[in-house]
Design an enzyme around this catalytic site. Structure first.
Site, short mmCIF file in Angstrom:
data_model
loop_
_atom_site.label_atom_id
_atom_site.label_comp_id
_atom_site.label_asym_id
_atom_site.label_seq_id
_atom_site.Cartn_x
_atom_site.Cartn_y
_atom_site.Cartn_z
N VAL A 191 3.04 -10.35 2.10
CA VAL A 191 2.55 -9.28 1.24
C VAL A 191 1.85 -9.84 0.01
CG1 VAL A 191 3.24 -7.32 -0.20
CG2 VAL A 191 4.23 -7.60 2.07
N GLU A 192 2.43 -10.88 -0.58
CA GLU A 192 1.92 -11.38 -1.85
C GLU A 192 0.58 -12.10 -1.72
OE1 GLU A 192 2.84 -10.88 -4.83
OE2 GLU A 192 4.78 -9.92 -4.57
N THR A 193 0.46 -13.01 -0.77
CA THR A 193 -0.75 -13.84 -0.71
C THR A 193 -1.34 -13.99 0.69
OG1 THR A 193 0.56 -15.87 -0.44
CG2 THR A 193 -0.01 -15.21 -2.70
N TYR B 200 6.29 -1.21 -1.73
CA TYR B 200 6.24 -2.67 -1.62
C TYR B 200 7.42 -3.18 -0.80
CZ TYR B 200 6.51 -7.57 -3.01
OH TYR B 200 6.60 -8.94 -2.99
#
Length: 373
Positions: free
Chosen positions: A174-176, A358
């Site tokens: 999800v982050e990168t 998220y």
């Protein structure tokens, strides 16, 4: 201006005093003081006249005053005063560094628009749209490939911290997107912009800027070099500097904590979860069936006894696995609303990002990747 240029400007007597101060404060690091682009950091402890050793700052910055985009900012000068007084930074070094900082107007405009939408309730289809950004075949396949490539580090992190590897992978996904999107903004620019030009959360970002400078000094990094998100988050796991200093770990044993290294990122994310209350072997979410209209507030930070949910007509599809309080989660699909129980492990995921969407994206990706392995 480089540190050696500063030395040539001093008088002969001044240079001798400065050299002695540096040699004394470095305590065996004199060789480092001769390196191009490295400024030794030392200060005199108030009321003692004794030089206190500090780690070297990388970058060789020097200026008599701040110039550039942040010239004349009184609150920046106050921040520099604090860093000198509290942490022993050289004033001229920081003035030179902040003379390089650039104001990011795009970031300020983005946050201004984001602030206006904070109070809007979730609209029908909001979860469907959010989910589509992350739950796709390519990302799931990349997650499985990442799991195979770093299987030893992931298994070791699970053993050490009790966090299943699929949730570590879910965060990185999800982050990168597994390092494909670290962010192209200099962390110095992002944090300076938000610390001194974003009134609503200026104190928070000034604190992060303080932690970033301490991080750069302790890890031997030029603070004008690292790049990350427009808000200053860094590496595979997108840690803010305060999170880096508290929870990042040297998981590959090379003597440095480097969140752009996948192994260090794996260990750091697992440690973050463990320190924020992850309960090994416990569930994350469970679906509910709504037997009648629901009049309860939903959100990751709500707290209900399972029995109170049952009284409102919310029936779990499988036995509830908690005797304590749980969260009531609401996901708005295009044509229906979905309710779920959020167990304490779900709340732990939201410590990473305070958002139901998220945490659900991390959870669903984790399950999809696990099934692919």
């Amino acid at each position: 201006m480089k540190f050696q240029d500063f030395l040539t400007r001093c008088s002969l007597a001044g240079r001798r005093v400065l050299r002695h101060l540096i040699l004394f404060s470095a305590m065996g690091l004199a060789a480092c003081s001769e390196m191009e682009g490295t400024a030794q950091v030392a200060r005199v402890a108030p009321g003692t006249g004794v030089s206190v050793a500090r780690q070297p700052c990388v970058g060789g910055y020097y200026a008599d005053r701040v110039s550039g985009d942040y010239a004349g900012y009184a609150n920046l000068q106050q921040f520099i005063d604090l860093m000198v007084r509290r942490h022993g930074f050289e004033r001229e070094y920081l003035q030179g560094l902040f003379s390089q900082a650039k104001r990011k107007d795009w970031t300020l405009n983005y946050f201004a628009k984001s602030d206006k939408s904070l109070k809007r309730p979730a609209a029908p289809g909001s979860w469907t749209r959010y989910r589509a950004k992350f739950l796709d075949e390519r990302r799931i396949g990349d997650g499985a490939a990442f799991a195979h490539r770093y299987s030893k580090a992931l298994q070791r992190a699970t053993r050490m911290y009790g966090v299943p590897e699929e949730y570590i992978i879910g965060i990185i996904a999800v982050e990168t997107n597994f390092g494909k999107n670290f962010g192209g903004h200099r962390v110095l620019d992002a944090l300076t912009t938000l610390g001194f030009d974003y009134a609503r959360r200026g104190p928070f970002f000034r604190d992060e800027l303080e932690q970033f400078l301490l991080m750069a000094r302790s890890e031997g990094i030029d603070p004008a070099v690292p790049k990350g998100s427009f808000a200053g988050a860094m590496g595979y796991g997108q840690f803010m500097p305060s999170s880096f200093r508290k929870w990042a770990v040297d998981f590959n044993g090379d003597g440095h904590r480097n969140l752009w290294n996948p192994e260090d990122a794996i260990g750091s994310i697992a440690n973050y979860f463990a320190q924020h209350g992850w309960q090994p072997g416990e569930p994350v979410v469970a679906p509910l069936v709504a037997k009648k209209p629901v009049n309860l507030q939903a959100g990751f930070d709500t707290r209900y006894a399972p029995s109170s949910l049952y009284k409102q007509g919310l029936v779990p599809r499988s036995p509830c696995k908690s005797s304590g309080q749980v969260s009531l989660l609401l996901l708005r699909h295009q044509r229906l609303d979905q309710y779920l129980i959020g167990y304490p492990n779900f709340y732990t995921i939201t410590r990473y990002n305070h958002s139901t969407h998220y945490a659900m994206a991390v959870y669903e990706l984790a399950q999809a990747i696990k099934h692919r392995l």
